[in-house]
Design a protein around this motif. Structure first.
Motif, short mmCIF file in Angstrom:
data_model
loop_
_atom_site.label_atom_id
_atom_site.label_comp_id
_atom_site.label_asym_id
_atom_site.label_seq_id
_atom_site.Cartn_x
_atom_site.Cartn_y
_atom_site.Cartn_z
N ILE A 1 -13.22 26.29 -52.36
CA ILE A 1 -12.31 25.15 -52.27
C ILE A 1 -11.03 25.55 -51.54
CG2 ILE A 1 -10.77 23.67 -53.65
CD1 ILE A 1 -12.96 23.48 -55.75
N LEU A 2 -10.63 24.71 -50.59
CA LEU A 2 -9.33 24.85 -49.95
C LEU A 2 -8.45 23.80 -50.61
CD1 LEU A 2 -10.19 25.06 -46.15
CD2 LEU A 2 -9.43 26.92 -47.64
N LEU A 3 -7.40 24.23 -51.25
CA LEU A 3 -6.62 23.32 -52.07
C LEU A 3 -5.17 23.24 -51.62
CD1 LEU A 3 -6.29 21.60 -54.66
CD2 LEU A 3 -6.06 23.73 -55.93
N ASP A 4 -4.77 22.03 -51.18
CA ASP A 4 -3.37 21.82 -50.80
C ASP A 4 -2.50 21.80 -52.04
OD1 ASP A 4 -1.10 21.17 -49.32
OD2 ASP A 4 -1.47 19.02 -49.55
N TRP A 5 -1.36 22.46 -51.96
CA TRP A 5 -0.48 22.59 -53.13
C TRP A 5 0.30 21.31 -53.41
CZ3 TRP A 5 -2.25 25.62 -56.18
CH2 TRP A 5 -1.52 26.31 -57.15
N MET A 6 0.62 20.55 -52.32
CA MET A 6 1.42 19.34 -52.47
C MET A 6 0.52 18.12 -52.30
SD MET A 6 4.56 20.31 -53.00
CE MET A 6 5.76 19.12 -52.42
N LEU A 7 -0.02 17.67 -53.42
CA LEU A 7 -0.91 16.51 -53.39
C LEU A 7 -0.22 15.34 -54.10
CD1 LEU A 7 -4.33 18.10 -54.45
CD2 LEU A 7 -3.81 17.11 -52.21
N PRO A 8 -0.55 14.11 -53.72
CA PRO A 8 0.00 12.97 -54.47
C PRO A 8 -0.67 12.93 -55.85
CG PRO A 8 -1.60 12.21 -52.84
CD PRO A 8 -1.45 13.69 -52.64
N GLY A 9 0.05 12.47 -56.85
CA GLY A 9 -0.52 12.42 -58.21
C GLY A 9 -0.58 13.80 -58.81
#
Ligand code: CA
Length: 234
Positions: free
Chosen positions: A50-58
């Motif tokens: 998984i590539l996971l963005d740190w700044m996500l909405p919610g």
């Protein structure tokens, strides 16, 4: 077989750029723009990474990483975090939340692909070492499982690699740089402090069986796995 990579990122241009780079590297990208979409994609098929963005909405990337680590199905899935923040504290927080590596934006897709390959190698590389029993732990290499007192010890991919290295190289002291070389594959992107974070996590997991003292800090030098520790508790 093509590696299935789940990209969780709310910014479409970044998502598309990453997906394009992954396809060119013969991987199979799956896109999600938030935590909800990510859960659906995971329910459909477990990705290899998984590539996971740190700044996500919610729900934030950090909370999502914690949630993935708590879930039986995704506990051992490698996670690389994408962060716009370069601050040390955020990266350490990410590693403590259970991510395996991080890439700071803006990044080159070449660097990202190299890191993905390194993390995949680390999590899937060693499966032929057989079974090692040492200091109250039993490591089943082919199954990539660890047991203590006949209970399974649930480890993240990096902690598993670290423990595997220690158990196959017991009673010897290794510096942080040496551990990076052996366990992280000498990735130039990983800082030595990363070793401390993962050692801390490994010890915390082993604490449940009072086996945390197997991993000793050798002041000014590094770390050692010792099954003959004077300080090991019965
Ligand atoms: Ca974002």
């Amino acid at each position: 077989m093509q590696k299935r990579i789940l990209i969780i990122e709310d910014e479409a241009p970044i998502r598309d750029m990453v997906a394009f780079a992954l396809r060119r590297a013969d991987m199979l990208p799956v896109s999600a723009s938030d935590a909800g979409e990510a859960q659906l994609a995971i329910a459909e098929e477990i990705p290899d990474l998984i590539l996971l963005d740190w700044m996500l909405p919610g729900i934030s990337g950090m909370d999502l990483a914690r949630r993935l680590r708590r879930d039986e199905l995704t506990r051992e899935l490698p996670i690389i975090m994408l962060t716009a923040r370069g601050e040390e504290a955020d990266r350490i927080a990410g590693l403590e939340a259970g991510v395996d590596d991080y890439v700071v934006k803006p990044f080159s897709t070449r660097e990202l692909v190299a890191r993905i390959k390194a993390v995949l190698r680390r999590s899937q590389g060693e499966d032929s070492a057989g079974v090692i029993e040492l200091g109250g732990l039993r490591l089943d290499g082919p199954a990539q499982r660890v047991f203590a007192a006949d209970e399974q010890v649930h480890l993240g991919p990096t902690e598993y690699r670290l423990l595997h290295f220690f158990m196959t190289h017991a009673e010897r002291v290794y510096s942080r740089a040496q551990l990076l070389d052996h366990v992280w594959g000498g990735s130039v992107y990983v800082e030595e402090r990363t070793v401390d974070v993962h050692i801390r996590r490994l010890r915390k997991i082993l604490e449940a069986w009072r086996l945390d003292t197997l991993i000793q800090t050798v002041r000014g030098t590094g770390y050692r796995f010792s099954a003959h520790s004077a300080s090991a508790r019965p």
